[in-house]
Design an enzyme around this catalytic site. Structure first.
Site, PDB file in Angstrom:
ATOM      1  CG  ASP A 196      -2.349   0.537   0.647  1.00  0.00           C
ATOM      2  OD1 ASP A 196      -2.284   2.045   0.366  1.00  0.00           O
ATOM      3  OD2 ASP A 196      -3.299  -0.084   0.838  1.00  0.00           O
ATOM      4  CG  HIS A 210      -4.312   2.174  -2.206  1.00  0.00           C
ATOM      5  ND1 HIS A 210      -4.353   3.138  -1.047  1.00  0.00           N
ATOM      6  CD2 HIS A 210      -5.591   2.205  -2.681  1.00  0.00           C
ATOM      7  CE1 HIS A 210      -5.506   3.450  -0.720  1.00  0.00           C
ATOM      8  NE2 HIS A 210      -6.208   3.052  -1.823  1.00  0.00           N
ATOM      9  CG  ASP A 233      -8.333   0.174  -3.408  1.00  0.00           C
ATOM     10  OD1 ASP A 233      -7.339  -0.459  -4.076  1.00  0.00           O
ATOM     11  OD2 ASP A 233      -8.364   0.197  -2.429  1.00  0.00           O
ATOM     12  CD  GLU A 234      -9.858   4.147  -1.413  1.00  0.00           C
ATOM     13  OE1 GLU A 234     -10.687   4.488  -0.703  1.00  0.00           O
ATOM     14  OE2 GLU A 234      -8.910   3.686  -0.988  1.00  0.00           O
ATOM     15  CD1 TRP A 282     -13.808  -1.692  -3.255  1.00  0.00           C
ATOM     16  CD2 TRP A 282     -14.179  -0.276  -1.205  1.00  0.00           C
ATOM     17  NE1 TRP A 282     -13.524  -0.374  -3.446  1.00  0.00           N
ATOM     18  CE2 TRP A 282     -13.523   0.338  -2.143  1.00  0.00           C
ATOM     19  CE3 TRP A 282     -14.340   0.387  -0.073  1.00  0.00           C
ATOM     20  CZ2 TRP A 282     -13.087   1.723  -2.196  1.00  0.00           C
ATOM     21  CZ3 TRP A 282     -14.115   1.697  -0.191  1.00  0.00           C
ATOM     22  CH2 TRP A 282     -13.389   2.269  -1.012  1.00  0.00           C
ATOM     23  CE1 TYR A 342     -14.420  -3.410   3.263  1.00  0.00           C
ATOM     24  CE2 TYR A 342     -13.493  -1.121   3.814  1.00  0.00           C
ATOM     25  CZ  TYR A 342     -13.558  -2.228   2.970  1.00  0.00           C
ATOM     26  OH  TYR A 342     -13.149  -1.997   1.540  1.00  0.00           O
ATOM     27  CG  PHE A 343     -14.353  -7.671  10.748  1.00  0.00           C
ATOM     28  CD1 PHE A 343     -15.587  -7.240  10.458  1.00  0.00           C
ATOM     29  CD2 PHE A 343     -14.177  -9.017  11.097  1.00  0.00           C
ATOM     30  CE1 PHE A 343     -16.743  -8.331  10.385  1.00  0.00           C
ATOM     31  CE2 PHE A 343     -15.008  -9.819  10.901  1.00  0.00           C
ATOM     32  CZ  PHE A 343     -16.270  -9.660  10.435  1.00  0.00           C
ATOM     33  CG  ASP A 344     -11.734  -0.828   9.100  1.00  0.00           C
ATOM     34  OD1 ASP A 344     -12.834  -1.375   8.559  1.00  0.00           O
ATOM     35  OD2 ASP A 344     -11.133   0.195   8.420  1.00  0.00           O
ATOM     36  CD1 TRP A 372     -10.445  -2.162   5.159  1.00  0.00           C
ATOM     37  CD2 TRP A 372      -8.556  -2.327   4.247  1.00  0.00           C
ATOM     38  NE1 TRP A 372     -10.675  -2.544   4.038  1.00  0.00           N
ATOM     39  CE2 TRP A 372      -9.521  -2.657   3.340  1.00  0.00           C
ATOM     40  CE3 TRP A 372      -7.397  -2.134   3.868  1.00  0.00           C
ATOM     41  CZ2 TRP A 372      -9.241  -2.791   1.926  1.00  0.00           C
ATOM     42  CZ3 TRP A 372      -6.847  -2.278   2.480  1.00  0.00           C
ATOM     43  CH2 TRP A 372      -7.977  -2.880   1.723  1.00  0.00           C
ATOM     44  CD  GLU A 376      -6.372   2.304   6.902  1.00  0.00           C
ATOM     45  OE1 GLU A 376      -6.886   1.329   7.464  1.00  0.00           O
ATOM     46  OE2 GLU A 376      -6.807   2.629   5.685  1.00  0.00           O
TER      47      GLU A 376
END
Ligand code: ACM
Length: 806
Positions: free
Chosen positions: A224, A298, A361-362, A429, A454-456, A504, A506
Site C-alpha cells: 500500500d 496505493h 481501488d481509489e 467493497w 469492514y472489521f476496522d 484494514w 490504519e
C-alpha cells in the site's frame, strides 16, 4: 419385558450384527457407550459455528452416543496421508483446548474399550470437495468425506463438539447425524499487513483460527502507500525503502533511534522463505492465500523505492504516515507494466492459488491528467479518458496472469473505464453494487462490502473498544448481512463466489487489537459464508456464542466481549441525589442479574427488569445468565456523585458524525494511550442532559491527534474557529453549539504535553437539564484537539477536585 424393551433388544441385536467392513464393531459394554434411553427425542441442536447444513437424530439414536476421553482412538485408513494429517490436526487441537490425549491408529483393530473416531473416505459421497458427514452413535464417531477438505471440516466440527464449554476432560457426545457442505466456495478474511505489520507467527495463528471457522481464503493485503511488505528478489528496494516509515505525530518524531540519530523507523516485511512457510501452513489447513499487490494506485511505497514507476516527477522524500487516498499512481508505461509483471512472476512463484489480487481501488487520476507524457500516450493509443487508461493497465496485467494460468481479482473500481478483463473477479467493497454489475456481466464476484464487513469499524460504543473507525458494526449487523442480492436472478447469483470480512489496519496498531476487531465477528461472517439460509438464525447463533468465546479463550484468541458484556449506563436520578442506571447487553442473551452490595452476582440475584434508581454511593455488579450459567463477564460500577456525571468521548454525542474515528492520542510511543472518539471533519461533542444544578464546574481531559489524513477537498471544508489566546481554547456552550458560552478553557497548559491533560473551569449556575456543546478553537488542523472525557463537578473546581490525568 414390556413392548419398548422388546423393540430395544431387537435393535441391539441388529446393531451387534452390523458388519462394519473391517472397522471395529461397537460393543455395548464399552465404557465409551452412553445410553440415552428414556430421554425425550427432541431434534438435536449442535453447538457448532458455522451452523451445519443438516443436523438430524440418527435412526438408532436410542442406542446412545459416544464418550471421548483420554486414550480414545482416531482411526485412519492406512495409506491416506491426508486423513493422517487431519487426524494429527484434530489430536493437537483437542489436546490443547480440552486437555484430552487421543491416540491415532492407522488401520487395524481398535483395542477393546477405546471409544473410536473414524476418519474415512467415501468416494462419490458428495461432489463438493468440502462436504462431509459426521455420525455419532453406538460408541463411535464417524467422519466421512470424499476429499481431504471435507474430512478436515468434519474434524473441525468434531473439535467444536468436543469443546462445548470451558471445561477440560471427557466429553459425552449425543447421537447425531450431520450432513454438511458450504453455501459458498469463497469464505474469506482480508488482513491489511501494510498499514501495520503483523509477525509471521501472528499470521499463522490467524490462519489456524480461520480454518477452525471453516474459512478458506486468506486475502493478504501486502502493499500500500504506507508500506511494501513482500520481499521481491529482483527489486530489493521495494522492501529496503518501502517497508519502513516514521509514524505520524510529535511523539514519534521525538522518538530518536540512537543507532541513526533520527526518528525510529516502524515497519517490517515478509521474506520469501517466511512466505513459503506461511503458504504451506495455510495449505495444511485448506486455506488458500490470495496475495494482493495494489496497482495502479496505493503504490507510493513502490514509487519511493523506484521513482521511475511514478507519474509525477516529484514524490515525497520518504514514506508517508498519512492515511487515506494519496495522489501518486504508477505510470502506465511498458516499463512499469514490465516491472509489475516481474513482481507478479515472483508472487505467482510464492502463492500457488489461482487468484491474484491486484487492487485497483481509489486510483485518483489527478497525476495522469496533469502529466503531458501520459496524456500523449493516451492520445497515441486512442484511449479516451483516465478511467479507460486504468482499464488498459488492468487488462495488460490480466492478460499476463491469464497466460500463466491465474485469475485477476480486483476491487470494484476495475469495473470502471471499459469491460472487465476476461475471467476477472470483482471484489465488491463500495456496498454490493459492484457485485451486481459484475454478476450481470457474467463475472464472478466476492461480497466484501463496507461498512458491514469492514472489521476496522468498532463493534460497540464502549470506552475500552480498541481504536478503529467510529461507525459501530455490531456482531448482529454482521450476522444479518444478506449475501443474496435481490437484484440478481438465480443464475446470476451463481457468480457470487462468497463473502469476505476485511480488517484494514490504519488504526489497528497491535496484534491483540487485530484479534479483538476480528473476533467474534468472524464467527458471524463465517456462518454467512458457510450455512444455508434455512439454518441461519440470529437467536440460535447468540446461544452458540458463549461456547465459541470459551473456545477463543482456550485457543488464546483475545476476542472482544462487547456483544455479551453488560453495559452500565449511569446518570443522575430525577432528583439528582441518586443514580439512574440502565443495564443492557448488546445481543440480549440471557437475563441480567445484579447486586448492590459488592457481592458477585449469581443466577438467583435480583433480575434486572428496567431502569434502577439507586442511592449514592453504590457498588453495582451485574452479569447475564442463561440456564444457570454466566454468559457474560461481571460488570463492576461504582456509582457516586462523580461517576454518574462522567462521560468518555465514546459516551458523548458527536455533533455531526461526518467521519467518526476512534483514535489514539499523540502520546508516548510505548505504553498506554488515550482513545478518543472524534469526528475529524467536525470535531464537536455534546454532553446530553447535563443536570446543571449539580454541575458547578467541569473538568475535561483533552489531548492532541496528528491530522494525518489524505482526504482531498474535504480538508478545505473543515471549519477552524479562530482562537482568542495564541494556543486556543476549549469552548463550552449551553443547549447548542450556537448557544450561550458557559466556559472557555485555555489550551495553553495542554499544548506541551504529548499525553492527555485535565483542564478545569467553574460553570455558572443554571436550572434544569441541558445539553452542553464542546468545541475547540485553533489556528491549525494538525495536530487536532480531541476530548478524552468530561466530568461535571458538583462543586466549583479546586486543584483537589481535579486529579490531573485521572
Ligand atoms: C478499499 O477499502 N479501498 C478497498
Amino acid at each position: 419385558m414390556g413392548r419398548r424393551g422388546a423393540r430395544l433388544s431387537r435393535a441391539i441385536a441388529a446393531v451387534m450384527m452390523l458388519s462394519l467392513g473391517g472397522w471395529t464393531a461397537p460393543r455395548l459394554a464399552l465404557p465409551g457407550f452412553i445410553t440415552d434411553l428414556g430421554k425425550p427425542k427432541t431434534p438435536p441442536v449442535v453447538n457448532v459455528i458455522p451452523a451445519p447444513a443438516s443436523v438430524q437424530t440418527p435412526p438408532l439414536a436410542l442406542l446412545g452416543g459416544a464418550a471421548v476421553a483420554d486414550g480414545s482412538v482416531i482411526l485412519v485408513e492406512p495409506g491416506d496421508p491426508e486423513a493422517r494429517q487431519v487426524a494429527g490436526y484434530l489430536q493437537a487441537h483437542v489436546a490443547r483446548t480440552r486437555g484430552l490425549n487421543l491416540e491415532i491408529v492407522e488401520g487395524g483393530r481398535v483395542p477393546a474399550g477405546r471409544a473410536v473416531i473414524v476418519l474415512r473416505r467415501r468416494p462419490g459421497q458428495d461432489p463438493n470437495a468440502e462436504a462431509y458427514a459426521l455420525d455419532v452413535g453406538r460408541g463411535r464417531v464417524a467422519i466421512t468425506a470424499a476429499q481431504a477438505p471435507g474430512l478436515f471440516y468434519g474434524a473441525v466440527t468434531l473439535w467444536q463438539l468436543l469443546t462445548p464449554d470451558a471445561g477440560r476432560g471427557p466429553v459425552a457426545l449425543k447421537p447425531v447425524h450431520i450432513a454438511d457442505a458450504p453455501r459458498f466456495a469463497w469464505r474469506g478474511l482480508m488482513l491489511d499487513s501494510a498499514r501495520h505489520y503483523q509477525s509471521p507467527e501472528f499470521i499463522e495463528r490467524l490462519i489456524d483460527v480461520m480454518a477452525l471457522h471453516k474459512l478458506n481464503r486468506f486475502h493478504w493485503h501486502l502493499t500500500d502507500d504506507q508500506a511494501w511488505r513482500l520481499q521481491i528478489l529482483k527489486y530489493p528496494r521495494l522492501t529496503e525503502v518501502g517497508a519502513w516509515r516514521v509514524p505520524a505525530g510529535a511523539a514519534a518524531q521525538g522518538d530518536i533511534d540512537p543507532a541513526t540519530g533520527k526518528p525510529r523507523l516502524y515497519g517490517g516485511f515478509y521474506t520469501q522463505a517466511q512466505v513459503r512457510e506461511i503458504v504451506a501452513y495455510a495449505a495444511a489447513r485448506h486455506v488458500t492465500i490470495v496475495p494482493e499487490i495494489e496497482m495502479p494506485g496505493h503504490g507510493l511505497s513502490a514509487v519511493l523505492a523506484y521513482p521511475e514507476l511514478g507519474s509525477d516527477g516529484d514524490p515525497p522524500a520518504a514514506i508517508q504516515s498519512d492515511w487515506g487516498v494519496f495522489p501518486w499512481l504508477y505510470n502506465p508505461s511498458d516499463h512499469t507494466l514490465g516491472v509489475m509483471q516481474d513482481v507478479l512472476s515472483e508472487v505467482m512463484d510464492l502463492f500457488p492459488g489461482a487468484d491474484i489480487h491486484v487492487g485497483g481501488d481509489e486510483a485518483v487520476k489527478d497525476q495522469w491528467k496533469a502529466s503531458p507524457t501520459i496524456q500523449a500516450q493516451m492520445k497515441a493509443m486512442g484511449i479516451r479518458d483516465e478511467d479507460a487508461l486504468q482499464s488498459y493497465f488492468t487488462h495488460r496485467i490480466g492478460e499476463f496472469l491469464d497466460a500463466h494460468g491465474r485469475k485477476l481479482v480486483g476491487w470494484d473500481e476495475i469495473l470502471n473505464g471499459g469491460p472487465l478483463p476476461a475471467g476477472a473477479t470483482v471484489m465488491s467493497w463500495r456496498g454490493i453494487g459492484g457485485a451486481i454489475t459484475a454478476a450481470k456481466a457474467g463475472h464472478d464476484t466476492v461480497l466484501a462490502p463496507a461498512p458491514t464487513l469492514y472489521f476496522d469499524n468498532r463493534q460497540a460504543n464502549r470506552a475500552d473498544e480498541p481504536p478503529g473507525r467510529g461507525t459501530t458494526v455490531s456482531l448482529r449487523d454482521v450476522y444479518l448481512f444478506d449475501p443474496a442480492p435481490a437484484a440478481l436472478t438465480a443464475d446470476q447469483r451463481k457468480h457470487i463466489l462468497g463473502v469476505q470480512a476485511n480488517l484494514w489496519t490504519e488504526h489497528v496498531r497491535t496484534e491483540d487489537r487485530a484479534e479483538a476487531m476480528i473476533f467474534p465477528r468472524l464467527s458471524a461472517s463465517a456462518e454467512i459464508g458457510w450455512s444455508p439460509t434455512a439454518v441461519r438464525d440470529w437467536t440460535g447463533f447468540t446461544e452458540r456464542l458463549p461456547a465459541q468465546m470459551d473456545r477463543y479463550r482456550a485457543l488464546g484468541v483475545g476476542a472482544d466481549d462487547a456483544a455479551l458484556a453488560v453495559s452500565v449506563d449511569q446518570s443522575p436520578s430525577a432528583a439528582g441525589d441518586g443514580a439512574l442506571v440502565r443495564l443492557a447487553t448488546q445481543i440480549g442473551l440471557g437475563d441480567i442479574r445484579y447486586t448492590t452490595d459488592g457481592a458477585a452476582p449469581g443466577p438467583t440475584s435480583p433480575a434486572y427488569a428496567g431502569p434502577l434508581t439507586l442511592p449514592l454511593p453504590t457498588h453495582l455488579r451485574a452479569a447475564a445468565f442463561k440456564g444457570g450459567q454466566a454468559v457474560s463477564p461481571v460488570a463492576d460500577a461504582i456509582l457516586d456523585p462523580l461517576t454518574i456525571r462522567h462521560r468518555t468521548s465514546q459516551q458523548l454525542k458527536l455533533c455531526a458524525g461526518k467521519l467518526p474515528l476512534n483514535l489514539e492520542d499523540d502520546g508516548p510511543v510505548a505504553g498506554p494511550r488515550a482513545v478518543f472518539l472524534v469526528d475529524i471533519l467536525q470535531p464537536c461533542w455534546i454532553y446530553e442532559g447535563a443536570d446543571m444544578p449539580h454541575a458547578l464546574g467541569l473538568a475535561v481531559s483533552v489531548g492532541q491527534l496528528p491530522f494525518n489524513f489524505q482526504i482531498g477537498a474535504d480538508r478545505d471544508k473543515i471549519v477552524l474557529h479562530p482562537p482568542r489566546a495564541p494556543d486556543g481554547e476549549l469552548e463550552v456552550r449551553l443547549d447548542s453549539c450556537a448557544g450561550e458560552l458557559l466556559a472557555s478553557l485555555p489550551l495553553a497548559p495542554a499544548t506541551a504535553s504529548t499525553g492527555v491533560t485535565t483542564l478545569a473551569a467553574p460553570l455558572p449556575p443554571r436550572i434544569g437539564r441541558h445539553d452542553l456543546c464542546f468545541t475547540f478553537t485553533a489556528k491549525h488542523l494538525d495536530p487536532m484537539w480531541a476530548i478524552d472525557w468530561v466530568q461535571l463537578l458538583p462543586v466549583e473546581p479546586t486543584p483537589a477536585a481535579v486529579k490531573p490525568g485521572a
